[in-house]
Design a protein around this motif. Structure first.
Motif, PDB file in Angstrom:
ATOM      1  N   THR A 181       9.043   3.200   5.400  1.00 51.25           N
ATOM      2  CA  THR A 181       8.827   4.651   5.396  1.00 51.25           C
ATOM      3  C   THR A 181       9.590   5.248   4.219  1.00 51.25           C
ATOM      4  O   THR A 181      10.760   4.926   3.996  1.00 51.25           O
ATOM      5  N   GLU A 182       8.872   6.131   3.511  1.00 49.61           N
ATOM      6  CA  GLU A 182       9.458   6.753   2.318  1.00 49.61           C
ATOM      7  C   GLU A 182      10.048   8.103   2.686  1.00 49.61           C
ATOM      8  O   GLU A 182       9.653   8.718   3.675  1.00 49.61           O
ATOM      9  N   GLY A 183      10.963   8.562   1.876  1.00 48.09           N
ATOM     10  CA  GLY A 183      11.470   9.934   2.022  1.00 48.09           C
ATOM     11  C   GLY A 183      12.416  10.124   3.182  1.00 48.09           C
ATOM     12  O   GLY A 183      12.496  11.221   3.759  1.00 48.09           O
TER      13      GLY A 183
ATOM     14  N   LEU B  12       0.853  -1.191   0.000  1.00 50.11           N
ATOM     15  CA  LEU B  12       0.000   0.000   0.000  1.00 50.11           C
ATOM     16  C   LEU B  12       0.891   1.243   0.000  1.00 50.11           C
ATOM     17  O   LEU B  12       1.641   1.478   0.952  1.00 50.11           O
ATOM     18  N   ASP B  13       0.796   2.017  -1.089  1.00 46.19           N
ATOM     19  CA  ASP B  13       1.692   3.173  -1.271  1.00 46.19           C
ATOM     20  C   ASP B  13       1.099   4.425  -0.627  1.00 46.19           C
ATOM     21  O   ASP B  13      -0.124   4.564  -0.518  1.00 46.19           O
ATOM     22  N   ASP B  14       1.952   5.333  -0.231  1.00 44.86           N
ATOM     23  CA  ASP B  14       1.540   6.672   0.238  1.00 44.86           C
ATOM     24  C   ASP B  14       0.492   6.634   1.340  1.00 44.86           C
ATOM     25  O   ASP B  14      -0.442   7.446   1.351  1.00 44.86           O
ATOM     26  N   PHE B  15       0.635   5.711   2.272  1.00 44.85           N
ATOM     27  CA  PHE B  15      -0.358   5.625   3.338  1.00 44.85           C
ATOM     28  C   PHE B  15      -0.333   6.917   4.163  1.00 44.85           C
ATOM     29  O   PHE B  15       0.718   7.382   4.611  1.00 44.85           O
TER      30      PHE B  15
END
Ligand code: C2E
Ligand code: MG
Ligand code: MG
Length: 730
Positions: free
Chosen positions: A680-682, A623-626
């Motif tokens: 966690t992105e970014g 699930l992207d960009d939660f």
């Protein structure tokens, strides 16, 4: 009783017809007149040729060769040909919004020729000696000829007046059209009476009269009570003329009566006349009602082709057609005409919260608001919550703020405001669709800025607009020529910081614009429903790259692919992936499927099935960009994800915000409790990485570990041991 009256008035055609029905019947009549005009011309010539061989008129017996006779005696009948042409032109041009100069001149020329010609012929008829026939006969014939000329003269005048009026005022002139038709009817009938009269005089049948009344009665559609009047008058006139002839015939010509046709009248064939009249009238009734039904059906069909079924406004195709005509009709001050693209900020939220039915009612209400506020303009629903308007600039801002007030007060709880982009015309050859597209682009730039309701497309927007257009127009080229390439961004384990995967992120290497980033092409491709072309190409490149790396014996990590919500609508995305994976023999555990949270809030059946299939086929579902949009925890409840990618927005200000830290901590814990892993992105700083590791977030992705890189650079970093490939991949 009332019903009986109602039925009779319906039968006789006293009922009120809609404008559409009137126009339909009228158009059919104009077309018919047109065909009849031509037929009459040929009939006339044929009749004349026939008469040149007749024994009746001694002058004709004088002989002369065929062409001489033809020229001498057909000269006046060319007039009919002229009229036919006039009516043809008339019919041909009447639909046009505006006459061109050439059309205008041709109508004026034909009309003037009719007027001149009929004037000259009338004069000639007046001054001509009645040489060969009885005085009564001569008078009748002259009177008929004159009346024919008079009507033809009227047609000529009508054509001229129509042309002038239409050319100057640029409007369809119904009165002139009616006049033409009436003239035509009278000409036909007069012609029938005249020719049959002379036939009768020669002892022949009265076919021409019958033909003409059938023409007028059955091919032209008048209301039944008018038909009764017209046909009644013609039958009576013809009958009367025949009797007059009978009585006024001088002895000298009695011998000419060969077949005894005249006796028929005397000996009581009147009954046959009446019977024929009644039958014809009945047929006319039937035809009228048949045509009316056709009109009704055609109206229903036309409506469905022109109307938006939900709001009842014009649909976009029809709007474009009308707008094109309207634009071409503008001759000055172009920039005072403006195309608007209107949609509503937050419509999606309204739809989600209030449901589909309420969303539809809201759209209907917006349609009503627009038709009230822009009553004197052209407007339509384009699609979804998108509306388009062609209007004048005067008072535009007042109108928009009125519209905004109406929309804003539609719901007390959900913030709804108008989002309007405009494009001002610069000349009258502009394509409405392009103009709307630009207005839409201006609107797009203020999307979700709730306080801003209006943006004008201007020159500074032009460059970006053209880039978007370029993307839309070149996506096929880009795919074909390999301009679309995947860049790979490393994903690492948060404890060991070893490479455990990559995310494939599309880059467009353009020969004109250089490297384009997803923000420059993904949204526009989604907007134009072309995103599946790009995604398919990325999937294939990734599969190919994995295959090549496997074949080269390199250590390989799983790659996550971004799926757009539209991929599931525009293609069988899961099957496409399956086919590519099979084609390149890629192990399924090397592919992760990323779907954004917002894609899943739409919750349509196809999407559900696709998610289940992805899992069944053995791919890992992420699930992207939660947490980036309107988060709905239902998404977590309804689907079984393997990994949740926490949006990078949670990391902003992590150092100073206790709240952010708590929030991420909770998300990670919640995910673990429902058996989902987290990424966690970014991640950009060591502090962020340490914190995430400490709270148990499994994977990290961000510039701290590497930006998205071309395949070769990623390999170079692995080879240089800057990135360690982890042995553990799940
Ligand atoms: P995403 O899937 O959430 O991808 C992550 C985005 O965050 C990427 O932007 C990546 O470059 C950026 N990013 C990663 N780490 C950092 C960081 O530490 N700091 C900052 N500031 N940014 C970081 P990118 O490549 O511009 O992609 C943007 C979005 O475009 C992606 O978001 C994804 O939704 C979409 N996208 C990219 N490639 C594709 C594709 O092939 N198909 C589809 N459908 N969408 C794609
Ligand atoms: Mg992604
Ligand atoms: Mg993301």
């Amino acid at each position: 009783m009332k019903e009986v009256f109602g039925y009779i008035s319906h039968l006789l055609g006293f009922e009120k017809l809609s404008d559409y029905e009137k126009e339909y019947l009228h158009d059919a009549n104009i077309r018919t007149s047109c065909y009849m005009g031509v037929i009459v011309c040929f009939l006339e010539i044929w009749m004349l040729l026939r008469q040149t061989r007749s024994k009746i008129i001694p002058k004709y017996q004088a002989g002369g060769d065929f062409f001489q006779l033809f020229v001498t005696y057909t000269s006046k009948y060319w007039l009919f040909l002229l009229i036919g042409m006039g009516i043809m032109l008339f019919c041909f041009y009447q639909r046009n919004a505006k006459l061109t100069k050439r059309q205008y001149r041709s109508l004026i020329t034909v009309g003037s020729a009719c007027v001149l010609y009929t004037s000259v012929l009338s004069l000639e008829t007046f001054t001509k000696e009645s040489d060969t026939i009885t005085p009564v006969m001569a008078n009748i014939m002259n009177a008929m000829l004159l009346s024919v000329y008079f009507f033809l003269f009227l047609i000529g005048v009508t054509i001229i007046a129509y042309a002038i009026f239409k050319y100057k005022k640029n409007k369809r002139v119904v009165l002139f059209e009616h006049l033409t038709m009436i003239c035509f009817t009278l000409v036909c009938l007069a012609f029938g009476v005249f020719v049959s009269y002379s036939d009768f005089w020669g002892g022949k049948e009265i076919i021409c009269f019958l033909t003409m009344v059938i023409y007028v009665g059955c091919l032209l559609i008048y209301r039944p009570f008018v038909t009764v009047l017209i046909l009644g008058a013609s039958f009576y006139a013809f009958y009367h003329v025949l009797l007059t002839y009978q009585n006024g015939l001088s002895f000298q010509y009695q011998e000419v009566i060969i077949s005894g046709a005249a006796q028929k009248i005397i000996s009581g064939d009147t009954v046959n006349y009446v019977t024929f009249f009644i039958s014809l009238t009945t047929i006319c009734f039937a035809i009228y009602h048949g045509r009316l039904n056709e009109a009704k059906k055609s109206k229903a069909l036309e409506k469905s082709a022109q109307e938006d079924s939900l709001t009842g406004l014009h649909n976009y195709n029809y709007f474009s057609e009308l707008a094109k005509q309207a634009v071409q009709g503008i001759t000055e001050n172009f920039s005072e005409n403006v195309f608007l693209f209107i949609d509503v900020h937050n419509f999606k939220a309204f739809n989600d919260q209030r449901g589909f039915e309420a969303g539809n009612l809201f759209l209907i209400a917006i349609g009503k608001y627009i038709s009230t506020v822009f009553a004197d303009s052209l407007y339509a629903r384009q699609a979804d919550d998108h509306f388009v308007v062609l209007t004048k600039t005067a008072g535009l801002m007042e109108k928009l703020s009125e519209l905004n007030d109406l929309v804003h007060h539609y719901d007390d709880e959900i913030m709804l405001t108008v989002n309007c982009g405009s494009y001002h015309l610069s000349n009258n050859q502009e394509d409405p669709r392009m103009a709307i597209d630009r207005a839409r682009y201006a609107a797009h730039l203020i999307k979700n800025r709730f306080q801003t309701i209006y943006a004008e497309y201007d020159k500074t927007m032009s460059e970006e607009y053209h880039k978007r257009l370029y993307v839309v127009n070149n996506i096929d080229n880009a795919v074909k020529n390999g301009w679309i390439v995947p860049f790979y961004q490393p994903v690492v384990w948060s404890d060991t910081k070893e490479l455990c995967g990559c995310e494939a992120l599309a880059r467009w290497m353009d020969p004109v614009y250089g490297q384009l980033y997803p923000s420059e092409f993904i949204p526009v491709l989604e907007e134009y429903r072309l995103i599946h072309k790009l995604d398919k190409s990325i999937f294939e490149s990734v599969c190919k790259d994995i295959r090549a790396a496997l074949d080269a014996g390199r250590p390989v990590v799983p790659v996550s692919l971004n799926f757009s919500r539209l991929d599931f609508e525009l293609m069988d995305a899961v099957q496409e992936l399956e086919d590519l994976v099979a084609k390149y023999a890629v192990p399924k555990d090397l592919i992760h499927v990323e779907v954004t949270e917002s894609a899943l809030t739409d919750n349509f059946l196809k999407l559900n099935e696709a998610m289940n299939r992805i899992k069944e086929l053995g791919y890992s579902l992420w699930l992207d960009d939660f947490g980036s949009g309107y988060s709905s925890l239902n998404v977590l409840k309804d689907y079984q994800f393997d990994v949740i990618k926490i949006d990078m927005r949670f990391l902003s200000n992590l150092e100073n915000s206790e709240k952010s830290r708590t929030l991420i901590d909770c998300i990670v814990k919640m995910a673990n409790r429902i058996n989902m892993l987290t990424l966690t992105e970014g991640v950009e700083t060591k502090m962020q990485a340490d914190f995430l590791n400490q709270i148990g977030c499994n994977r990290l992705q961000g510039y701290l570990f590497g930006k998205p890189l071309p395949k070769a650079e990623l390999f170079a970093r692995i080879d240089a041991k800057e990135l360690q490939v982890s042995g553990k991949q799940i």
